[in-house]
Enzyme design. Structure first.
Site, PDB file in Angstrom:
ATOM      1  N   GLN A  44      63.411   9.993  40.699  1.00  0.00           N
ATOM      2  CA  GLN A  44      62.556  11.104  40.260  1.00  0.00           C
ATOM      3  C   GLN A  44      61.127  10.966  40.774  1.00  0.00           C
ATOM      4  O   GLN A  44      60.290  11.837  40.540  1.00  0.00           O
ATOM      5  CB  GLN A  44      62.551  11.166  38.724  1.00  0.00           C
ATOM      6  CG  GLN A  44      63.933  11.447  38.151  1.00  0.00           C
ATOM      7  CD  GLN A  44      64.030  11.183  36.656  1.00  0.00           C
ATOM      8  OE1 GLN A  44      63.024  10.909  35.986  1.00  0.00           O
ATOM      9  NE2 GLN A  44      65.229  11.261  36.115  1.00  0.00           N
ATOM     10  N   HIS A  93      61.241   9.245  35.040  1.00  0.00           N
ATOM     11  CA  HIS A  93      60.285   9.732  34.027  1.00  0.00           C
ATOM     12  C   HIS A  93      58.815   9.505  34.392  1.00  0.00           C
ATOM     13  O   HIS A  93      58.096   8.788  33.704  1.00  0.00           O
ATOM     14  CB  HIS A  93      60.582   9.096  32.652  1.00  0.00           C
ATOM     15  CG  HIS A  93      61.981   9.367  32.186  1.00  0.00           C
ATOM     16  ND1 HIS A  93      62.449   8.991  30.953  1.00  0.00           N
ATOM     17  CD2 HIS A  93      63.031   9.978  32.802  1.00  0.00           C
ATOM     18  CE1 HIS A  93      63.708   9.358  30.814  1.00  0.00           C
ATOM     19  NE2 HIS A  93      64.092   9.959  31.944  1.00  0.00           N
ATOM     20  N   GLU A 119      63.451  20.153  24.570  1.00  0.00           N
ATOM     21  CA  GLU A 119      62.539  20.801  23.618  1.00  0.00           C
ATOM     22  C   GLU A 119      61.493  21.655  24.306  1.00  0.00           C
ATOM     23  O   GLU A 119      61.032  21.350  25.401  1.00  0.00           O
ATOM     24  CB  GLU A 119      61.770  19.738  22.801  1.00  0.00           C
ATOM     25  CG  GLU A 119      62.626  18.849  21.948  1.00  0.00           C
ATOM     26  CD  GLU A 119      61.799  17.850  21.143  1.00  0.00           C
ATOM     27  OE1 GLU A 119      60.547  17.847  21.267  1.00  0.00           O
ATOM     28  OE2 GLU A 119      62.404  17.081  20.381  1.00  0.00           O
ATOM     29  N   TYR A 132      54.720  14.250  18.612  1.00  0.00           N
ATOM     30  CA  TYR A 132      55.893  15.120  18.811  1.00  0.00           C
ATOM     31  C   TYR A 132      57.231  14.380  18.646  1.00  0.00           C
ATOM     32  O   TYR A 132      58.282  14.929  18.971  1.00  0.00           O
ATOM     33  CB  TYR A 132      55.738  15.903  20.131  1.00  0.00           C
ATOM     34  CG  TYR A 132      54.619  16.911  19.913  1.00  0.00           C
ATOM     35  CD1 TYR A 132      54.886  18.183  19.451  1.00  0.00           C
ATOM     36  CD2 TYR A 132      53.283  16.505  19.998  1.00  0.00           C
ATOM     37  CE1 TYR A 132      53.862  19.067  19.123  1.00  0.00           C
ATOM     38  CE2 TYR A 132      52.247  17.375  19.666  1.00  0.00           C
ATOM     39  CZ  TYR A 132      52.549  18.650  19.229  1.00  0.00           C
ATOM     40  OH  TYR A 132      51.527  19.506  18.876  1.00  0.00           O
ATOM     41  N   TYR A 143      72.787   8.462  26.526  1.00  0.00           N
ATOM     42  CA  TYR A 143      73.657   8.664  27.678  1.00  0.00           C
ATOM     43  C   TYR A 143      74.864   7.720  27.623  1.00  0.00           C
ATOM     44  O   TYR A 143      75.956   8.068  28.040  1.00  0.00           O
ATOM     45  CB  TYR A 143      72.894   8.381  28.984  1.00  0.00           C
ATOM     46  CG  TYR A 143      71.920   9.454  29.383  1.00  0.00           C
ATOM     47  CD1 TYR A 143      72.362  10.734  29.716  1.00  0.00           C
ATOM     48  CD2 TYR A 143      70.563   9.189  29.463  1.00  0.00           C
ATOM     49  CE1 TYR A 143      71.473  11.720  30.104  1.00  0.00           C
ATOM     50  CE2 TYR A 143      69.659  10.171  29.858  1.00  0.00           C
ATOM     51  CZ  TYR A 143      70.123  11.435  30.183  1.00  0.00           C
ATOM     52  OH  TYR A 143      69.244  12.396  30.565  1.00  0.00           O
TER      53      TYR A 143
HETATM   54 CA   LIG Z   1      60.030  16.148  19.744  1.00  0.00          CA
END
Ligand SMILES: [Ca+2]
Length: 396
Positions: free
Chosen positions: A94, A156, A259, A269, A280
């Site tokens: 990524q 990430h 989300e 959050y 996974y």
């Molecule tokens: Ca969240």
């Protein structure tokens, strides 16, 4: 007297209940209705994993390619040679060259900002850099900011860039990766709850990379001053909503549980303490909790993963029906989710603009059309134009 006080009590109860009831997340499972009224016009093909784009004042478009090239689209044509002046990137998984954003006063300072993964497989991090764009060349690039934590692997990195009305810059940083990636003797993803780490955060910077003193944890002894919000897994869709003054962010869950959040300074959050997402490895719950006091619930949860990347608030007039709505790209779903919002930002409904390729970014152009780039080895730049509801979006 009794009746009056009973009446008063019930009024108080109703007021308390309605003001304290948290809004329930809009939970999506499986397919949503297909959106009509648009056609797809492919402008450019042959982009290698394009990741981010922005418009120059003359209408030309800058597009990053993840392997580390910056491309120019002039009058809907791809200029063959990449733009010189991009630093070497960690091109793996990524990682690579990621988002791009012009400084809000680009016409004065010619400054372009971009994010990229830097380092090697066992030690890498997200960087924010800036360069001067002149004569279709980038000059004098320099690192504006880099994540303090080195991580291993190639997952990430985030990393979307968004300018706030006050001239500060938000950048999303991923949590560092899935198990078995570790840091300090534990899963690295737990760093999202560690305010001394930049991982799993939205950071807020000044344009020169210094930290604004009005950041929520600037004076806090137990936090990095750049942290603006925390408890995020990997935000790859970030947009400022000028109609409602809301920062919207879409983030990848692990197995399901993606989300959309309305993000505010200083708030938590939840990831990975609170999530709808599953492991996974074996499909088990990552947390027994989907909500917790002190942590902010999402606005939308995609139980069936769309793998969100790219997010736009539509403020143009080409698609009157879509005015004020959110458009969230999906890598896995290969569509763009239109999230129909009311004036306050409450979700009214959701539909899908089928694209048929992995959507990496969706943005509103200065001409009021929506533009899409697709995450393929032969990726495309696509313009969405209004069409009759009867017309197929795939019509030539
Ligand atoms: Ca969240």
């Amino acid at each position: 007297m009794k009746l009056v006080s009973l009446l008063a009590l019930s009024i108080v109860l109703v007021v308390v209940c309605t003001t304290q009831l948290p809004a329930q997340p809009h939970i999506t499972q499986g397919d949503v209705p297909a959106e009509r009224g648009f056609r797809k016009v492919t402008l450019v093909q042959g982009l290698e994993h394009p990741w981010g784009l922005d418009w120059l004042p003359n209408g030309n478009i800058l597009i990053t390619e993840r392997p580390g090239r910056l491309r120019l689209v002039r009058e809907d044509q791809l200029v063959s040679d990449p733009i010189a002046g991009i630093p070497e990137v960690f091109d793996s998984g990524q990682g690579g060259l990621l988002d791009i954003s012009l400084h809000p006063r680009f016409e004065e300072n010619r400054r372009v900002y971009f994010t990229y993964a830097h380092g090697i497989s066992r030690a890498n991090r997200t960087r924010v850099a800036s360069a001067v764009f002149k004569g279709d060349v980038l000059k004098n690039w320099r690192v504006v900011f880099e994540v303090i934590d080195a991580k291993s692997g190639s997952q990430h990195f985030g990393s979307r860039l968004v300018w706030m009305p006050d001239g500060t810059l938000l950048v999303s940083i991923g949590d560092g990766g899935n198990p078995p990636v570790r840091l300090d003797g534990d899963w690295i993803r737990k760093q999202a709850q560690n305010r001394r780490s930049h991982l799993g955060k939205i950071l807020r910077l000044n344009a020169d990379g210094t930290i604004p003193p009005d950041n929520p944890f600037f004076a806090s002894a137990d936090a990095e001053p750049a942290v603006w919000s925390y408890g995020h897994r990997n935000i790859q869709g970030l947009a400022y909503d000028p109609m409602r003054s809301i920062v919207w962010a879409s983030e990848h869950g692990a197995l399901g549980g993606d989300e959309l959040n309305a993000v505010q300074a200083g708030k938590n959050y939840g990831w990975p303490a609170v999530t709808y997402s599953r492991e996974y490895s074996d499909g088990s719950k990552i947390s027994p909790l989907t909500s917790k006091a002190g942590m902010v619930d999402p606005i939308v949860v995609w139980i069936t993963a769309i793998a969100p990347s790219g997010l736009a608030v539509y403020t143009g007039d080409r698609f009157p029906r879509w005015h004020g709505d959110l458009f969230a790209g999906g890598l896995k779903s290969q569509d763009i989710r239109r999230i129909d919002l009311d004036d306050t930002g409450r979700v009214i409904g959701q539909s899908a603009l089928r694209i048929g390729q992995r959507v990496r970014d969706v943005r509103q152009g200065p001409d009021g059309f929506l533009y899409v780039i697709t995450d393929e080895s032969n990726g495309s730049l696509i313009r969405l134009e209004p069409a009759s509801d009867k017309e197929s979006p795939d019509a030539p």
